[in-house]
Design a protein around this motif. Structure first.
Motif, short mmCIF file in Angstrom:
data_model
loop_
_atom_site.label_atom_id
_atom_site.label_comp_id
_atom_site.label_asym_id
_atom_site.label_seq_id
_atom_site.Cartn_x
_atom_site.Cartn_y
_atom_site.Cartn_z
N TYR A 155 -31.47 7.82 -12.19
CA TYR A 155 -30.99 7.65 -13.56
C TYR A 155 -30.50 6.26 -13.91
N ALA A 199 -27.03 6.64 -18.73
CA ALA A 199 -26.59 6.35 -17.37
C ALA A 199 -26.60 4.85 -17.08
N LEU A 255 -22.71 13.36 -15.79
CA LEU A 255 -24.10 13.81 -15.88
C LEU A 255 -24.30 15.20 -15.28
N HIS A 308 -24.40 15.94 -11.93
CA HIS A 308 -25.26 15.87 -10.74
C HIS A 308 -24.52 16.34 -9.49
N SER A 343 -19.59 4.86 -10.37
CA SER A 343 -20.75 5.74 -10.17
C SER A 343 -20.34 7.20 -9.97
N GLN A 400 -21.57 10.36 -12.14
CA GLN A 400 -22.14 11.55 -11.51
C GLN A 400 -21.54 12.81 -12.12
N THR A 410 -27.95 10.44 -9.16
CA THR A 410 -27.42 9.62 -10.25
C THR A 410 -27.92 8.19 -10.15
#
Length: 198
Positions: free
Chosen positions: A177, A148, A165, A167, A158, A162, A173
């Motif tokens: 992270y 990340a 990952l 999320h 970002s 997100q 995030t």
């Protein structure tokens, strides 16, 4: 471990990765299940991903693609434990339908035992590497944090991170992270400065 650094997958997502989740033509990996070993009960458990947002398809980096391809090519020669004949069932969180994880289709198994890799065996291996390198020990989950942080440092948006990952919240995030390094702060100031003087 390298796959985690290249994809940001959770440990259970790496352990539960099966070959049908990889699209070799599109060069993507789909997260649709997890696998973990329950030590107290001494059994393997398949589950759906952690949340609705954890279901995702990730474009593979060249490095991730090469790693997966080399593992797939060695598949015919790997040792396989009788445990791999098991099929585990779980309920798909999105559909409510019963799904299956066929253990023989797992991408990553222990090359010495032919068994699936346990969550703890990844951490134990990492601790050993840390000790040999003379650095402070860290666990597998730290590789997700590293992914990340490096992604943001490389300029990734970002919201894209997100999604990659899995999320539900951008706050998770960014707050949990993404870690700001001294180098990234210095680079950001230099970038700001060059923008100001342009």
């Amino acid at each position: 471990m390298s796959v985690s650094l290249e994809t940001g997958l959770r440990t259970g997502e790496v352990i539960g990765l099966t070959w049908d989740a990889i699209d070799w033509e599109k060069r993507t990996l789909t997260v649709n299940k997890t696998l973990e070993y329950r030590h107290k009960q001494a059994f393997w458990r398949a589950d759906p991903p952690k949340t609705q947002q954890s279901y995702r398809t990730i474009p593979l980096t060249n490095r991730a693609y090469e790693i997966l391809q080399s593992v797939e090519l060695s598949r015919a020669y790997r040792k396989e434990s009788p445990m791999l004949s098991q099929t585990l069932e779980y309920i798909d969180r999105r559909t409510g339908v019963k799904s299956q994880l066929i253990m023989r289709d797992l991408g990553f198994i222990n090359f010495q035992t032919g068994m699936p890799n346990k969550n703890s065996s990844y951490d134990a291996h990492l601790y050993k590497l840390c000790d040999e390198a003379g650095i402070k020990r860290f666990c597998m989950h730290a590789l997700r944090h590293t992914y990340a942080t490096r992604a943001i440092e490389s300029g990734m948006q970002s919201k894209v991170l997100q999604k990659l990952l899995g999320h539900a919240s951008i706050k998770t995030t960014m707050d949990r992270y993404v870690h700001v390094t001294d180098d990234s702060m210095a680079n950001a100031v230099r970038q700001f400065e060059s923008y100001q003087s342009a």
